[in-house]
Design an enzyme around this catalytic site. Structure first.
Site, short mmCIF file in Angstrom:
data_model
loop_
_atom_site.label_atom_id
_atom_site.label_comp_id
_atom_site.label_asym_id
_atom_site.label_seq_id
_atom_site.Cartn_x
_atom_site.Cartn_y
_atom_site.Cartn_z
N SER A 159 1.01 -1.13 -0.02
CA SER A 159 -0.07 -0.03 0.06
C SER A 159 0.80 1.15 -0.17
O SER A 159 1.83 1.12 0.63
CB SER A 159 -1.05 -0.02 1.09
OG SER A 159 -1.86 1.10 1.24
N GLU A 160 0.56 2.12 -1.01
CA GLU A 160 1.52 3.43 -1.04
C GLU A 160 1.77 4.27 -0.01
O GLU A 160 2.62 4.85 0.32
CB GLU A 160 0.95 4.28 -2.29
CG GLU A 160 -0.19 4.70 -2.44
CD GLU A 160 -1.19 3.79 -2.97
OE1 GLU A 160 -1.26 2.56 -2.86
OE2 GLU A 160 -2.45 4.49 -3.41
#
Lengths: 234, 224
Positions: free
Chosen positions: B47-48
């Site tokens: 997840s960024e």
């Protein structure tokens, strides 16, 4: 003696004039320095040139800055969310300028700002609207876009632990933009859940070295209603 | 014919994720893919906002707001997960270290162009988030979306009319009607739902379709 600890929030914001560029860390509520955002609101500084990935939501935190009309420009990657009606209103009435860019470009521009790199080429956004008007160049047969570094007069950071040198650790996904902003801001103001003795943070586990930190405070809860204090003085 | 549900699209897409891949699932429909990762494959989710090794949503009592995904929903960690700051996280993305990113789409064209962030160039609140970095950086992009919009408007098009998220990036497209390989400026259908003719599929598509030598039947794997 190298002691970044401080008890007076007003001191941390002293000498900062209207129009200052302020970076605020956090992603969602994770790593969001709410006590310092409240102190920024209380400082009365206006026409803020604000850099924050998100626009916040509700009535408290970042949202209070927008509702109080303190922000002249917002630089972010994602202005939609619970605040979008307020954002739309400020933008369409011309009261706030909005600059939107890809999230990784925002992060790298801040990182570059803290690391003495004035500009860099990125493949992100090549061939899109975001790249229009920007210098481009081909590397390894692929188009890249020139992006410049971002710095700020003030950086607001939320840590889990801090020591008096300003070494910081972050919890879980609360790290996000925090160490980048700590390095990119001339005056980095930190609130930490806990201030510990020197040596209590294993040097292996320092996420942001103290050299970037100017002020360290212990996080205190901000009451819901106090976010509306600005309305009394407005 | 019965078009696939969103879960059906997610379940079919998950079949095309290989053991050992590091994968980012975009916000929205792609998040469903996490529920259908095939047993026996070790797949690490990125997840960024700074994690590799994202686990499923926690129980209510275990919610911790420092543990959230890019959609700001609570998550857990798997054993062997790692945390990092935003610059490293997008370094992972742009540096080509993710084997796959799954994104939603407004429009996809045969040249691999993807539009998924704005429906007009002069949107007063353009909202890009991490999509452009993911589109430019992951080793391959799968897009999942309905084949047409609610009013039957075309989304699989000859040329994107909406602002692009990435140019020439889409590798494979998964819709409620079919699976399409995107290569060499052409759409090639590899899977189709039963009860839909090739002409009917072409009529719902804004660009010429080629068909693979063997077109598989696209079943609802989420129904099991």
């Amino acid at each position: 003696m190298l002691d970044r600890r401080c008890n007076d929030l007003a001191e941390a914001f002293a000498g900062i004039g209207d129009g200052a560029r302020v970076m605020v860390a956090g992603f969602g509520e994770a790593g969001r320095p709410n006590m310092l955002i409240k102190a920024l609101l209380d400082s009365g500084i206006k026409d803020l040139d604000l850099i924050s990935n998100n626009a916040g939501d509700g009535e408290t935190g970042l949202a209070a800055l927008f509702r109080a009309g303190r922000v002249r420009k917002l630089t972010c990657s994602f202005p939609r969310g619970a605040m979008q009606d307020v954002m739309l209103d400020l933008v369409t009435r011309g009261e706030m300028e909005l600059e939107v860019m890809p999230q990784g470009t925002l992060a790298e521009r801040i990182r570059a700002g803290g690391c003495g790199i004035p500009a860099f080429y990125t493949p992100t956004s090549f061939g899109t609207l975001v790249a229009e008007g920007k210098e481009t160049r081909e590397f390894d047969g692929r188009g890249h876009v020139l992006e410049t570094a971002l710095k700020a007069e003030i950086g607001l950071v939320k840590a889990h632990k801090a020591d008096r040198f300003g070494n910081l650790t972050f919890e879980n996904l609360a790290r996000n933009f925090n160490p980048l902003i700590a390095a990119a801001a001339t005056r980095t103001i930190v609130e930490a859940d806990e201030i510990v003795e020197l040596g209590d943070i294993d040097p292996h586990n320092v996420h942001s070295p103290g050299v970037f930190t100017n002020y360290v405070f212990t996080t205190q809860p901000v009451s819901e209603e106090s976010w509306q204090d600005w309305r009394k003085s407005a | 014919m019965t078009p696939l549900t969103r879960d059906g699209i997610a379940a079919r897409l998950a079949q095309d994720i290989e053991d050992g891949w590091h994968v980012n699932l975009g916000i929205g429909m792609p998040e469903l893919v996490a529920n259908y990762l095939p047993e026996g494959r070790e797949i690490l989710l990125h997840s960024e906002n700074g994690i590799l090794g994202m686990g499923p949503y926690p129980e209510e009592k275990d919610i911790d707001w420092t543990l959230i995904n890019a959609g700001k929903k609570p998550i857990t960690t798997v054993r062997g997960a790692s945390f990092f700051d935003h610059a490293w996280s997008f370094g992972i993305v742009r540096g080509g270290h993710l084997e796959l990113c799954v994104l939603g789409g407004y429009q996809v064209a045969p040249n691999g162009d993807l539009a998924n962030w704005a429906r007009r160039a002069d949107d007063p609140l353009p909202s890009i988030g991490g999509a452009m970095d993911l589109a430019a950086g992951a080793q391959r992009i799968y897009v999942m979306m309905t084949h047409t919009d609610k009013n039957g408007g075309l989304k699989v098009v000859d040329k994107c009319s909406y602002p692009l998220t990435g140019a020439g990036v889409v590798r494979r497209l998964f819709t409620d009607l079919c699976v399409i390989d995107v290569a060499d400026g052409q759409f090639t259908v590899t899977d189709m739902i039963a009860g839909l003719s090739r002409d009917e599929l072409q009529a719902r598509t804004g660009a010429p379709l080629r068909f693979a030598d063997k077109v598989a039947t696209l079943g609802n794997l989420a129904a099991a």
